[in-house]
Scaffold this active site. Structure first.
Site, PDB file in Angstrom:
ATOM      1  N   HIS A 134      -6.471   0.452   7.203  1.00  0.00           N
ATOM      2  CA  HIS A 134      -7.378  -0.638   7.572  1.00  0.00           C
ATOM      3  C   HIS A 134      -7.726  -0.588   9.056  1.00  0.00           C
ATOM      4  CE1 HIS A 134      -5.099  -2.035   4.070  1.00  0.00           C
ATOM      5  NE2 HIS A 134      -6.157  -2.748   3.749  1.00  0.00           N
ATOM      6  N   HIS A 176       0.851  -1.199   0.000  1.00  0.00           N
ATOM      7  CA  HIS A 176       0.000   0.000   0.000  1.00  0.00           C
ATOM      8  C   HIS A 176       0.883   1.244   0.000  1.00  0.00           C
ATOM      9  CE1 HIS A 176      -4.137  -1.530   0.860  1.00  0.00           C
ATOM     10  NE2 HIS A 176      -3.414  -2.607   1.090  1.00  0.00           N
ATOM     11  N   TYR A 196      -7.673  -3.176  10.901  1.00  0.00           N
ATOM     12  CA  TYR A 196      -6.721  -4.043  11.618  1.00  0.00           C
ATOM     13  C   TYR A 196      -5.417  -3.346  11.990  1.00  0.00           C
ATOM     14  CZ  TYR A 196      -4.591  -4.986   6.994  1.00  0.00           C
ATOM     15  OH  TYR A 196      -4.008  -4.871   5.765  1.00  0.00           O
ATOM     16  N   GLU A 197      -5.157  -2.195  11.378  1.00  0.00           N
ATOM     17  CA  GLU A 197      -3.940  -1.456  11.748  1.00  0.00           C
ATOM     18  C   GLU A 197      -4.133  -0.718  13.071  1.00  0.00           C
ATOM     19  OE1 GLU A 197      -1.910   0.702   8.401  1.00  0.00           O
ATOM     20  OE2 GLU A 197      -3.702   0.067   7.356  1.00  0.00           O
TER      21      GLU A 197
END
Ligand code: HPA
Length: 266
Positions: A79, A57, A81-82
């Site tokens: 995201h 990314h 999840y980050e």
């Protein structure tokens, strides 16, 4: 001045482009933005913009022209999840809308659940299942209708283009999980029973916010791997990126044609 106005003012200071179409380029699919005539602004320079650090990314907002249309493209996304909140990861959609985009083309990498899928397939998202356990509109009291979340006309247009270009395109339901771990084989079996054809860790929050802002949405998943347990072999982020590299030429050809043919109503 509000945050969005600050971001928009900064971006407008770099370019006169008034984008009509917003594009979110997911894992490994970002190189289309390199082919645009225009300016590339690193997310880290834009006030309030979330920054992604996932390999594959790039992290640039690219504003310019492609196929004669004015585009704002995100080369990579952040995201859930980050560790970002859904508010943060959907912030760029609000900025794209404020810049002028009325259409959102959102792309991602996903694991294939439908056994007719193969890595390297492209899947038009016809509907989604939000399994992230969170909603980006929480706290906003906006009861957004998602009955027609993915624009029927844009789906039909893409199918026609794919047929003309000889590009195979699948259709299916996308389910999003919070990640970052991949799923267990039992979870994938459960998702299949729920009606999902592909699984990923993005897109749904952006689509919900785009719909709340009245945008038309088209979603395309690149099936990078078969989901856990289907092929009895482990999954890896490297495999995901490797498949997107193989698919990129086909993906870019399709997206360019969609942009050429898309009718902008406002
Ligand atoms: N699961 C979740 N997210 C993904 C996958 C997967 O198998 N492949 C690419 N993104």
């Amino acid at each position: 001045m509000g945050k969005i106005e600050e971001s928009v003012e900064f971006i407008r200071g770099k370019t006169d482009v008034k984008p009509e179409i917003g594009i979110i380029l997911g894992s490994g699919l970002g190189s289309l933005a390199d082919e645009m005539e225009g300016v590339s602004i690193p997310y880290k320079d834009i006030p309030h913009f979330p920054v992604s650090r996932v390999p594959g990314h790039k992290g640039n907002l690219v504003m310019g022209e492609l196929e004669g249309k004015k585009i704002v493209a995100m080369q990579g996304r952040s995201h859930f999840y980050e560790g970002h909140s859904l508010d943060e990861i959907t912030y760029p959609v609000r900025v794209m809308r404020e810049l002028g985009a009325t259409v959102l083309l959102v792309t991602n990498a996903g694991g294939g659940i439908d056994k007719d899928f193969r890595p390297g397939n492209l899947m038009l998202i016809i509907d989604h299942i939000n399994f992230m356990g969170a909603n980006p509109l929480r706290g906003r009291k906006e009861f957004v209708d998602l009955t027609f979340a993915y624009d029927k006309e844009l789906i039909e247009l893409t199918e026609r283009i794919a047929k003309d270009q000889g590009i195979e395109i699948k259709k299916g339901v996308y389910i999003a999980v919070p990640g970052p771990s991949y799923e267990t084989p039992s979870e994938i079996k459960a998702f299949e029973k729920l009606g999902a054809d592909a699984v990923g860790m993005s897109t749904i929050p952006e689509v919900i916010v785009a719909k709340s802002l009245g945008m038309r949405v088209l979603g395309i998943s690149c099936i990078t791997n078969m989901a856990a347990g289907i092929l009895k072999k482990p999954l890896s982020h490297e495999e995901v990126i490797e498949t997107t590299k193989k698919v990129e030429a086909k993906f870019k050809k399709l997206v360019r044609k969609i942009i050429t043919k898309i009718q902008l109503t406002s």
